[in-house]
Design a protein around this motif. Structure first.
Motif, short mmCIF file in Angstrom:
data_model
loop_
_atom_site.label_atom_id
_atom_site.label_comp_id
_atom_site.label_asym_id
_atom_site.label_seq_id
_atom_site.Cartn_x
_atom_site.Cartn_y
_atom_site.Cartn_z
N VAL A 43 83.16 -108.86 1.26
CA VAL A 43 83.04 -107.40 1.25
C VAL A 43 82.68 -106.92 2.64
CG1 VAL A 43 81.82 -105.39 0.31
CG2 VAL A 43 82.32 -107.34 -1.17
N ARG A 44 83.24 -105.79 3.04
CA ARG A 44 82.88 -105.14 4.30
C ARG A 44 82.77 -103.64 4.05
NH1 ARG A 44 83.56 -105.97 10.06
NH2 ARG A 44 84.08 -104.03 11.14
N TYR A 45 81.63 -103.07 4.45
CA TYR A 45 81.42 -101.63 4.38
C TYR A 45 81.35 -101.09 5.81
CZ TYR A 45 80.02 -102.35 -0.51
OH TYR A 45 79.99 -102.67 -1.84
N GLU A 46 82.18 -100.09 6.10
CA GLU A 46 82.19 -99.47 7.42
C GLU A 46 81.70 -98.03 7.27
OE1 GLU A 46 86.25 -99.84 8.52
OE2 GLU A 46 86.17 -102.03 8.73
N TYR A 47 80.62 -97.70 7.98
CA TYR A 47 79.98 -96.40 7.86
C TYR A 47 80.19 -95.59 9.13
CZ TYR A 47 77.14 -98.61 4.14
OH TYR A 47 76.71 -99.28 3.02
N VAL A 48 80.46 -94.30 8.95
CA VAL A 48 80.52 -93.35 10.06
C VAL A 48 79.64 -92.16 9.69
CG1 VAL A 48 81.96 -91.86 11.50
CG2 VAL A 48 82.85 -94.07 10.71
N ARG A 49 78.72 -91.80 10.54
CA ARG A 49 77.79 -90.72 10.23
C ARG A 49 78.53 -89.38 10.13
NH1 ARG A 49 72.24 -90.28 11.24
NH2 ARG A 49 72.28 -92.06 12.67
N ARG A 50 78.17 -88.61 9.13
CA ARG A 50 78.72 -87.26 8.99
C ARG A 50 77.95 -86.31 9.91
NH1 ARG A 50 80.54 -85.14 3.06
NH2 ARG A 50 82.38 -86.46 2.89
N ARG A 51 78.66 -85.49 10.64
CA ARG A 51 78.04 -84.52 11.55
C ARG A 51 78.20 -83.11 11.01
NH1 ARG A 51 74.31 -86.79 14.80
NH2 ARG A 51 75.12 -88.58 15.90
#
Length: 200
Positions: free
Chosen positions: A192-200
């Motif tokens: 499993v891989r989770y890729e997160y990008v912060r919401r602005r």
């Protein structure tokens, strides 16, 4: 008149003199360990909402199953980072909820992690590191866990797995889990891989 001035002067100096003479009260070990350390301060910088892309590799060498349209909400519960992941509104992804908690145990000097996910019958998955983060990566090892499998029959095969948590910068986080199934091969693969990008 002179006596009154002396009394006023003594009254004014009295509390200061007493404060200087009072011995300092040393904080207890529990009080010192309860204060946020640099690890908790690092976690507190991850608060807010994150867009997530999840990838699942059902077998070694298989093409990943990619799920977009996920959102993660992060908040602090005391020194512990709580993450709640679910489909974003209007994403069309089947409803689920995934919770995880991450904390640095200052007494033991290691990270502790636990996750729960309603998509699979995996129950509660506790994990812990051996020591602090290394080169910016938190590596935790899960307790051995039975895996239901992807077919019609329950496989019930135990697997061992780890998770590497990295934050390349303030707006990105990656969580990657590797597994070894108890099938006699000893083959390790990215699960499993989770890729997160912060919401602005």
């Amino acid at each position: 008149m002179r006596s009154a001035l002396v009394l006023i002067l003594l009254a004014a100096l009295g509390p200061a003199a007493s404060a200087q003479q009072a011995p300092a009260v040393e904080a207890s070990a529990a009080q010192r360990m309860s204060k946020p350390g640099p690890e908790q301060q690092q976690l507190a910088r991850q608060l807010g909402q994150w867009d997530v892309v999840a990838k699942l590799w059902p077998a070694p060498g298989a093409e990943p199953i990619v799920t977009r349209g996920l959102i993660a909400e992060r908040r602090m519960i005391g020194p512990i980072l709580q993450e709640t992941m679910k489909p974003a509104p209007g994403s069309g992804v089947p409803d689920f909820e995934r919770l995880d908690y991450l904390d640095f145990d200052r007494v033991e000097g290691r990270w502790k992690y636990v996750s729960m996910d309603t998509r699979f019958p995996v129950s509660i998955m506790p994990a812990r590191s051996f020591g602090a983060a290394s080169e910016g990566t938190i590596l935790v090892q899960f307790e051995p866990q039975a895996f239901v499998g992807f077919g019609k029959d329950v496989e019930g095969r135990f697997m061992v797995s780890d998770m590497a948590i990295r934050q390349p910068d303030d707006d990105h986080v990656v969580k990657e889990q590797h597994v070894i199934m108890a099938n006699g091969t000893g083959q390790r693969w990215r699960f499993v891989r989770y890729e997160y990008v912060r919401r602005r």
